[in-house]
Design an enzyme around this catalytic site. Structure first.
Site, PDB file in Angstrom:
ATOM      1  N   SER A 125       8.431  14.716  -2.045  1.00 37.54           N
ATOM      2  CA  SER A 125       7.257  14.535  -2.892  1.00 37.54           C
ATOM      3  C   SER A 125       7.276  15.536  -4.048  1.00 37.54           C
ATOM      4  O   SER A 125       7.417  16.743  -3.838  1.00 37.54           O
ATOM      5  CB  SER A 125       6.016  14.757  -1.999  1.00 37.54           C
ATOM      6  OG  SER A 125       4.842  14.693  -2.735  1.00 37.54           O
ATOM      7  N   SER A 144      -0.797  13.291 -15.136  1.00 37.18           N
ATOM      8  CA  SER A 144      -2.065  13.144 -15.862  1.00 37.18           C
ATOM      9  C   SER A 144      -2.545  14.408 -16.545  1.00 37.18           C
ATOM     10  O   SER A 144      -3.241  14.331 -17.546  1.00 37.18           O
ATOM     11  CB  SER A 144      -3.147  12.626 -14.924  1.00 37.18           C
ATOM     12  OG  SER A 144      -3.475  13.600 -13.974  1.00 37.18           O
ATOM     13  N   HIS A 169      -0.929   6.261 -14.885  1.00 35.42           N
ATOM     14  CA  HIS A 169      -1.239   6.664 -16.264  1.00 35.42           C
ATOM     15  C   HIS A 169      -0.289   6.031 -17.272  1.00 35.42           C
ATOM     16  O   HIS A 169      -0.172   6.505 -18.399  1.00 35.42           O
ATOM     17  CB  HIS A 169      -1.228   8.190 -16.385  1.00 35.42           C
ATOM     18  CG  HIS A 169      -2.338   8.805 -15.610  1.00 35.42           C
ATOM     19  ND1 HIS A 169      -3.641   8.870 -16.073  1.00 35.42           N
ATOM     20  CD2 HIS A 169      -2.366   9.316 -14.350  1.00 35.42           C
ATOM     21  CE1 HIS A 169      -4.406   9.419 -15.151  1.00 35.42           C
ATOM     22  NE2 HIS A 169      -3.670   9.695 -14.094  1.00 35.42           N
ATOM     23  N   THR A 197      -2.842   1.201 -11.282  1.00 37.21           N
ATOM     24  CA  THR A 197      -4.295   1.038 -11.191  1.00 37.21           C
ATOM     25  C   THR A 197      -4.767  -0.016 -12.187  1.00 37.21           C
ATOM     26  O   THR A 197      -4.111  -0.245 -13.211  1.00 37.21           O
ATOM     27  CB  THR A 197      -5.025   2.369 -11.482  1.00 37.21           C
ATOM     28  OG1 THR A 197      -6.427   2.183 -11.272  1.00 37.21           O
ATOM     29  CG2 THR A 197      -4.842   2.829 -12.917  1.00 37.21           C
ATOM     30  N   LYS A 239      -7.750   2.116 -15.303  1.00 37.40           N
ATOM     31  CA  LYS A 239      -7.565   2.994 -16.466  1.00 37.40           C
ATOM     32  C   LYS A 239      -7.244   2.120 -17.686  1.00 37.40           C
ATOM     33  O   LYS A 239      -8.161   1.565 -18.272  1.00 37.40           O
ATOM     34  CB  LYS A 239      -6.520   4.057 -16.144  1.00 37.40           C
ATOM     35  CG  LYS A 239      -6.988   4.936 -14.954  1.00 37.40           C
ATOM     36  CD  LYS A 239      -6.133   6.140 -14.730  1.00 37.40           C
ATOM     37  CE  LYS A 239      -6.366   6.794 -13.366  1.00 37.40           C
ATOM     38  NZ  LYS A 239      -7.629   7.478 -13.210  1.00 37.40           N
ATOM     39  N   THR A 243     -11.044  -3.325   5.063  1.00 35.79           N
ATOM     40  CA  THR A 243     -12.040  -3.018   4.035  1.00 35.79           C
ATOM     41  C   THR A 243     -12.320  -4.275   3.211  1.00 35.79           C
ATOM     42  O   THR A 243     -11.438  -5.136   3.052  1.00 35.79           O
ATOM     43  CB  THR A 243     -11.557  -1.844   3.138  1.00 35.79           C
ATOM     44  OG1 THR A 243     -12.598  -1.469   2.264  1.00 35.79           O
ATOM     45  CG2 THR A 243     -10.330  -2.213   2.314  1.00 35.79           C
ATOM     46  N   THR A 244     -13.540  -4.367   2.711  1.00 35.65           N
ATOM     47  CA  THR A 244     -13.942  -5.552   1.946  1.00 35.65           C
ATOM     48  C   THR A 244     -13.099  -5.685   0.680  1.00 35.65           C
ATOM     49  O   THR A 244     -12.852  -4.695  -0.022  1.00 35.65           O
ATOM     50  CB  THR A 244     -15.435  -5.424   1.572  1.00 35.65           C
ATOM     51  OG1 THR A 244     -16.179  -5.329   2.789  1.00 35.65           O
ATOM     52  CG2 THR A 244     -15.921  -6.622   0.782  1.00 35.65           C
ATOM     53  N   THR A 246      -8.047  21.768 -10.186  1.00 33.93           N
ATOM     54  CA  THR A 246      -7.331  20.593 -10.721  1.00 33.93           C
ATOM     55  C   THR A 246      -6.072  21.043 -11.458  1.00 33.93           C
ATOM     56  O   THR A 246      -5.036  20.377 -11.416  1.00 33.93           O
ATOM     57  CB  THR A 246      -8.263  19.796 -11.656  1.00 33.93           C
ATOM     58  OG1 THR A 246      -9.479  19.536 -10.961  1.00 33.93           O
ATOM     59  CG2 THR A 246      -7.648  18.490 -12.092  1.00 33.93           C
TER      60      THR A 246
END
Ligand code: PMP
Length: 412
Positions: free
Chosen positions: A141, A193, A221, A249, A252, A281-282, A367
């Site tokens: 990672s 990011s 991103h 995603t 964004k 999950t829904t 962050t």
């Protein structure tokens, strides 16, 4: 135990460390982005509604207000109603979900794609399932991977080896230390990011081939923004078929919400069948799926938004350089303006909002590392030249007021 006291103490600690987050409360007005109204106290302490220009949105291309996206969402809302009514397995899969997955598989040149309720969930669920279910899998990672990837890897309980950020030598040393037949997954991002720097994807794929590893690339991103059809950095560099999994995603550059992976039929079917974060999950509302599909479809054939964004990014960079405001030079659309002090960073952000109508959320520790506190600026295609000039004037005045040094910062 005094539960309330425990919560309060923990929050007080955060405040003392300067890490307590305060949200700007915005009123968004359809069609007005990047303009909005901010609710809150002004410098005089009065509760006020102020017009602001948003300079820190991840709706990078303004697609959240694109007429085609809105029309698709309105139509799906009228056609299907509000929610999906269930998990994907139990009545929650609609034609809109299936069409969006096909659109995303095509975007990345993969056999399949699988939708999740967010990019966070897609990383958590997919990494957790792939690494967790392959016996003996080791995850390599990148040190700056997003929290959702880190949590996914933790959730997998697989062994994790963290390699120095974008450092091919360190990655190779770690790969070489493992037996060739040990299952391995290299997890990394394309555009990071906070610094806006870009991974050496081709060389990472070369190492993956050499050491028999799978690759998992987070293009959160980058999707919508790079490549002739918005397929991300991997599309731009002709590398999509070399990656085992591409994750993205819809919240964004595509301006809606949701996350996904794109990969082989078998891998997507495996995650679909074993990932609790997918199964239990829904499903996203069909109107969301329809809006996201319209956004993906639009950005596959239109380069107008990308071209205008690039031009505005170049303008902001050039003007920051002219006035000597330190910023990280990188090859992406993210402009980190370096303040290097948490108190000044917060102060500048507060004054920008209250006195200049410029909204940029401060980015402080944890962050980013201490001493690298910054304002992360994301120019969009819909910022005007006047907006840019106002931003630069405001930053220049506050730089003076805070006695901050002026000079460009080289790429890291
Ligand atoms: N990956 C990265 C690199 C991110 O920065 C983020 C969100 N900031 C996510 C994943 C999560 O995506 P989403 O916001 O769609 O949950």
């Amino acid at each position: 135990m005094d539960y309330q006291g425990f919560f309060k103490d923990a929050l007080d600690d955060l405040r003392e460390q300067g890490n307590y987050r305060i949200f700007a409360e915005l009123e968004r007005h359809c069609g007005a982005f990047p303009k909005a109204t901010s609710r809150g106290a002004n410098s005089a302490g009065e509760n006020a509604l102020d017009d602001v220009t948003i300079w820190c949105s991840n709706d990078y291309l303004g697609m959240g207000q694109n007429p085609k996206v809105l029309a698709a969402m309105h139509a799906a809302l009228d056609r299907c109603g509000a929610g999906s009514g269930g998990t994907r397995n139990i009545s929650g899969t609609t034609h809109d979900h299936v069409l969006l997955e096909a659109e995303l598989a095509d975007l990345h040149g993969k056999e399949s794609a699988l939708l999740f309720t967010s990019g966070y969930v897609s990383n958590w669920a997919a990494l957790g399932t792939i690494a967790g279910r392959i016996p003996g899998c080791v995850v390599l990672s990148d040190a700056l991977n997003h929290a959702s990837m880190i949590e996914g890897i933790r959730h997998s309980k697989a062994e994790r080896m963290v390699w120095k950020h974008n450092d091919l030598e360190d990655l190779e040393a770690k790969l070489a230390a493992l037996p060739l037949d040990c299952p391995k997954l290299i997890a990394f991002e394309s555009v990071y990011s906070m610094d806006g720097d870009i991974a050496p994807i081709a060389q990472i794929c070369d190492l993956a081939d050499k050491y028999n590893a799978m690759t998992y690339l987070d293009e959160v991103h980058a999707v919508g923004l790079y490549g002739p059809r918005g397929g991300g950095i991997a599309e731009r560099d002709g590398l999509m078929d070399r990656l085992t999994v591409i994750e993205g995603t819809l919240g964004k550059a595509y301006g809606v919400v949701g996350g996904y992976i794109a990969a082989s039929d078998e891998l997507c079917d495996f995650v679909r069948s074993f990932a609790s974060g997918f199964i239990f999950t829904t499903a996203l509302p069909p109107a969301i799926a329809a809006g996201a599909a319209a956004s993906v479809r639009h950005l596959k054939q239109s380069t107008v938004e990308r071209d205008m964004q690039k031009s505005n990014v170049a303008k902001v960079r050039a003007k920051l350089e002219q006035v000597g405001i330190p910023h990280v030079t990188n090859a992406s659309h993210i402009i980190p303006v370096m303040v290097g002090d948490p108190v000044k960073c917060k102060f500048i952000s507060d004054v920008l909002l209250k006195d200049y109508g410029v909204y940029i959320q401060p980015i402080n520790y944890p962050t980013v590392p201490k001493g690298t506190e910054r304002l992360r600026i994301t120019p969009s295609p819909v910022h005007s030249d006047r907006d840019i000039d106002h931003l630069i004037t405001a930053l220049g005045e506050l730089w003076e007021q805070c006695r901050l040094a002026r000079q460009p910062i080289a790429a890291q």
